[in-house]
Design a protein around this motif. Structure first.
Motif, PDB file in Angstrom:
ATOM      1  N   MET A   1       0.692  -1.259  -0.062  1.00  0.00           N
ATOM      2  CA  MET A   1       0.118  -0.025   0.028  1.00  0.00           C
ATOM      3  C   MET A   1       0.797   1.276  -0.249  1.00  0.00           C
ATOM      4  O   MET A   1       0.381   2.046  -0.525  1.00  0.00           O
ATOM      5  CB  MET A   1      -0.822  -0.119   1.252  1.00  0.00           C
ATOM      6  CG  MET A   1      -2.111   0.910   1.258  1.00  0.00           C
ATOM      7  SD  MET A   1      -3.408   0.201  -0.144  1.00  0.00           S
ATOM      8  CE  MET A   1      -4.670   1.287   0.283  1.00  0.00           C
ATOM      9  N   LYS A   2       2.120   1.243   0.572  1.00  0.00           N
ATOM     10  CA  LYS A   2       3.031   2.408   1.029  1.00  0.00           C
ATOM     11  C   LYS A   2       3.673   2.541  -0.662  1.00  0.00           C
ATOM     12  O   LYS A   2       3.616   3.901  -0.862  1.00  0.00           O
ATOM     13  CB  LYS A   2       3.806   2.054   1.771  1.00  0.00           C
ATOM     14  CG  LYS A   2       4.856   3.351   2.307  1.00  0.00           C
ATOM     15  CD  LYS A   2       5.533   2.803   3.237  1.00  0.00           C
ATOM     16  CE  LYS A   2       6.088   3.973   4.369  1.00  0.00           C
ATOM     17  NZ  LYS A   2       6.997   3.601   5.164  1.00  0.00           N
ATOM     18  N   LYS A   3       3.802   1.552  -1.200  1.00  0.00           N
ATOM     19  CA  LYS A   3       4.442   1.813  -2.499  1.00  0.00           C
ATOM     20  C   LYS A   3       3.401   2.329  -3.453  1.00  0.00           C
ATOM     21  O   LYS A   3       4.044   3.197  -4.462  1.00  0.00           O
ATOM     22  CB  LYS A   3       4.817   0.239  -3.118  1.00  0.00           C
ATOM     23  CG  LYS A   3       6.216  -0.179  -2.508  1.00  0.00           C
ATOM     24  CD  LYS A   3       6.643  -1.612  -3.099  1.00  0.00           C
ATOM     25  CE  LYS A   3       7.821  -2.051  -2.300  1.00  0.00           C
ATOM     26  NZ  LYS A   3       8.187  -3.375  -2.817  1.00  0.00           N
ATOM     27  N   PHE A   4       2.339   1.941  -3.443  1.00  0.00           N
ATOM     28  CA  PHE A   4       1.096   2.392  -4.143  1.00  0.00           C
ATOM     29  C   PHE A   4       1.192   4.042  -4.219  1.00  0.00           C
ATOM     30  O   PHE A   4       0.887   4.664  -5.094  1.00  0.00           O
ATOM     31  CB  PHE A   4      -0.213   1.740  -4.119  1.00  0.00           C
ATOM     32  CG  PHE A   4      -1.144   2.432  -4.834  1.00  0.00           C
ATOM     33  CD1 PHE A   4      -1.573   2.133  -6.047  1.00  0.00           C
ATOM     34  CD2 PHE A   4      -2.328   3.333  -4.055  1.00  0.00           C
ATOM     35  CE1 PHE A   4      -2.547   2.746  -6.756  1.00  0.00           C
ATOM     36  CE2 PHE A   4      -3.298   3.684  -4.602  1.00  0.00           C
ATOM     37  CZ  PHE A   4      -3.413   3.345  -6.047  1.00  0.00           C
ATOM     38  N   PHE A   5       0.857   4.410  -2.980  1.00  0.00           N
ATOM     39  CA  PHE A   5       1.001   6.063  -2.764  1.00  0.00           C
ATOM     40  C   PHE A   5       2.113   6.485  -3.171  1.00  0.00           C
ATOM     41  O   PHE A   5       1.867   7.625  -3.848  1.00  0.00           O
ATOM     42  CB  PHE A   5       0.577   6.141  -1.242  1.00  0.00           C
ATOM     43  CG  PHE A   5      -0.577   5.880  -0.668  1.00  0.00           C
ATOM     44  CD1 PHE A   5      -1.885   6.499  -1.341  1.00  0.00           C
ATOM     45  CD2 PHE A   5      -0.954   4.938   0.179  1.00  0.00           C
ATOM     46  CE1 PHE A   5      -2.979   6.358  -0.803  1.00  0.00           C
ATOM     47  CE2 PHE A   5      -2.265   4.556   0.629  1.00  0.00           C
ATOM     48  CZ  PHE A   5      -3.411   5.119   0.110  1.00  0.00           C
TER      49      PHE A   5
END
Length: 104
Positions: A1-5
């Protein structure tokens, strides 16, 4: 999720940079002022096309010869068609009004 943002933020910043580069590529648009033909970065031919690219404001283009006499004048409405303008390298061009003039 962090990589997506993080990737979403990077793409967002890149898209803003692409949008701001487009107006910088337009170099032949001039506003109100006095100019020499060398300021326009055009070829050395004696005849040029000019156009008012402003959508709301009129503009007047005045061409003065080397003796400071009025050689040619054109009043252009907003989003005008192209007009033919001729001048020599030692002439002076005055642009009057809030419009923007495109030289080609």
């Amino acid at each position: 999720m962090k990589k997506f943002f993080i990737s979403l933020l990077v793409l967002l910043f890149l898209s803003f940079n692409i949008i701001t580069l487009i107006p910088l590529a337009i170099g032949n648009i001039f506003k109100e002022g006095f100019y020499k033909p060398s300021d326009f970065n055009l070829s050395s031919k004696p005849i040029y096309n000019i156009q008012n690219v402003s959508s709301t404001d009129n503009v007047y283009v005045l061409v003065f010869d080397k003796t400071h006499s009025l050689y040619q004048s054109i009043r252009m409405e907003p989003n005008s068609p192209k007009y033919v303008l001729s001048f020599d390298p030692d002439f002076r061009i005055a642009i009057v009004g809030k419009g923007e003039v495109f030289f080609s």
